[in-house]
Design a protein around this motif. Structure first.
Motif: not given
Length: 276
Positions: A185-186, A259-264
Motif C-alpha cells: 500500500a502507498k 497487501s503489505h502495509s504502507s510506510l508510516e
C-alpha cells in the motif's frame, strides 16, 4: 484381426457416424458389433444389414467389432476399441470471480464453466491449463487458491454424468495472471501538518487498483497502532484532525487477502500560538 474405422470420432447432437469393420482376406466374413460405456461392459447389438460390415450409430460410447464365417462359426480377433463421442452444440465459456486482471499468490478465485442452454443436465467438467488436464469436478464451479504456478490459459469441457461419452465442445481460453510478490500500500498526505481546528486528507492506494478496500491505523509516540474506521466503505481517502503516525493497508476478496502495509506517515498539529 478385425479393423474398425470411423467416419468421425464425434457425433453432433441429432447426427450419426458410420463405422466400418473389415477382416483381410475379406471373403465370407460377417461382422459382430459391440458397445460399452464408462460404467457398462461390452454388449453385442444387431443391425438390419445381414453382413453388418457398415453400421450407423447415434450414441456415444466405446465400440469394437469382430468377424465370423463358416459353419461352425470361426471368429477373428476383435478390433481395437474406438471411442465415439456425442458433441453437444451448446456454446461453452469460462467466467471468473473475482474478475481482476492481476491476482497475487494466496488469493482465492472461482472459475465457472458456463454451458449455454444446458438446462438441468448434470455435468462433470474438466479443466485444462495450457492444454493439459489439471482438474475435474462434479460441478461447473472450481474454487481454488492461486499461486504463481497458476498463471496460464484456462479452458473447460463438460460431460453428461448420465453418458460419459456425451460432451460439450471446449470453451475458448481465458488468461489468468498471478504474481508471487504481495503488493504494498502507498499512503499520500495533502499536508504533513494540520493547523489547529483544521484537517488533512490522507489517501491510500494499492496497484493494480481493482477490488481493494482500505484499513487505516494510527498511533502516537507512546501508543501502539490502533485500527480506526470511516463511513466510506472503500476508505480510500480519509480526513484526519489529529496529529500522529498513520499507516494503511489494502484488503480484497473472500476470504480477505491483505497487501503489505504502507510506510508510516507523520502528521503534526501546528499550533497558531506565536513563539518568542
Amino acid at each position: 484381426m478385425a479393423t474398425l474405422t470411423a467416419g468421425s470420432t464425434t457425433i453432433p447432437v441429432g447426427g450419426s457416424v458410420i463405422l466400418s469393420c473389415s477382416v483381410e482376406p475379406s471373403a465370407g466374413w460377417k461382422y459382430r458389433w459391440f458397445r460399452r460405456t464408462s460404467v457398462t461392459s461390452f454388449v453385442e447389438f444387431n443391425t438390419n444389414n445381414e453382413e453388418n460390415r457398415e453400421i450407423t450409430v447415434t450414441q456415444g460410447g466405446i465400440y469394437k467389432c469382430d468377424g465370423k464365417r463358416g459353419n461352425p462359426s470361426f471368429y477373428s480377433h476383435s478390433s481395437h476399441e474406438n471411442i465415439i463421442e456425442i458433441m453437444f452444440s451448446n456454446k461453452v465459456f469460462v467466467t471468473r470471480q473475482p474478475n481482476w486482471p492481476q491476482m497475487f499468490s494466496g488469493e482465492s478465485i472461482t472459475l465457472t464453466c458456463e454451458v449455454q442452454g444446458g438446462g438441468t443436465t448434470e455435468w462433470t467438467c474438466e479443466w485444462r491449463r495450457s492444454g493439459s488436464i489439471i482438474h475435474k469436478t462434479d460441478s461447473k464451479d472450481w474454487t481454488f487458491i492461486v499461486s504463481e504456478s497458476s498463471s496460464g490459459n484456462y479452458m473447460c469441457q463438460c460431460r453428461s454424468r448420465d453418458d460419459w461419452y456425451s460432451s460439450t465442445q471446449r470453451s475458448e481460453t481465458i488468461r489468468l495472471s498471478v504474481s508471487r510478490d504481495k503488493p504494498g500500500a502507498k499512503l499520500t498526505a495533502g499536508s504533513s501538518t494540520i493547523p489547529v481546528g483544521g484537517s488533512v486528507t490522507l489517501s491510500c492506494s494499492v496497484e493494480p487498483s481493482a477490488g481493494w478496500k482500505y484499513k487505516w491505523f494510527r498511533r502516537t509516540s507512546d501508543s501502539s497502532f490502533v485500527e480506526f474506521s470511516r463511513n466510506n466503505e472503500e476508505n480510500r481517502e480519509i480526513t484526519v484532525t489529529q496529529g500522529g503516525i498513520y499507516k494503511c493497508d489494502g484488503k480484497r476478496g473472500n476470504p480477505s487477502f491483505y497487501s503489505h502495509s504502507s510506510l508510516e506517515n507523520i502528521i503534526e498539529i501546528m499550533f497558531s500560538n506565536k513563539v518568542l
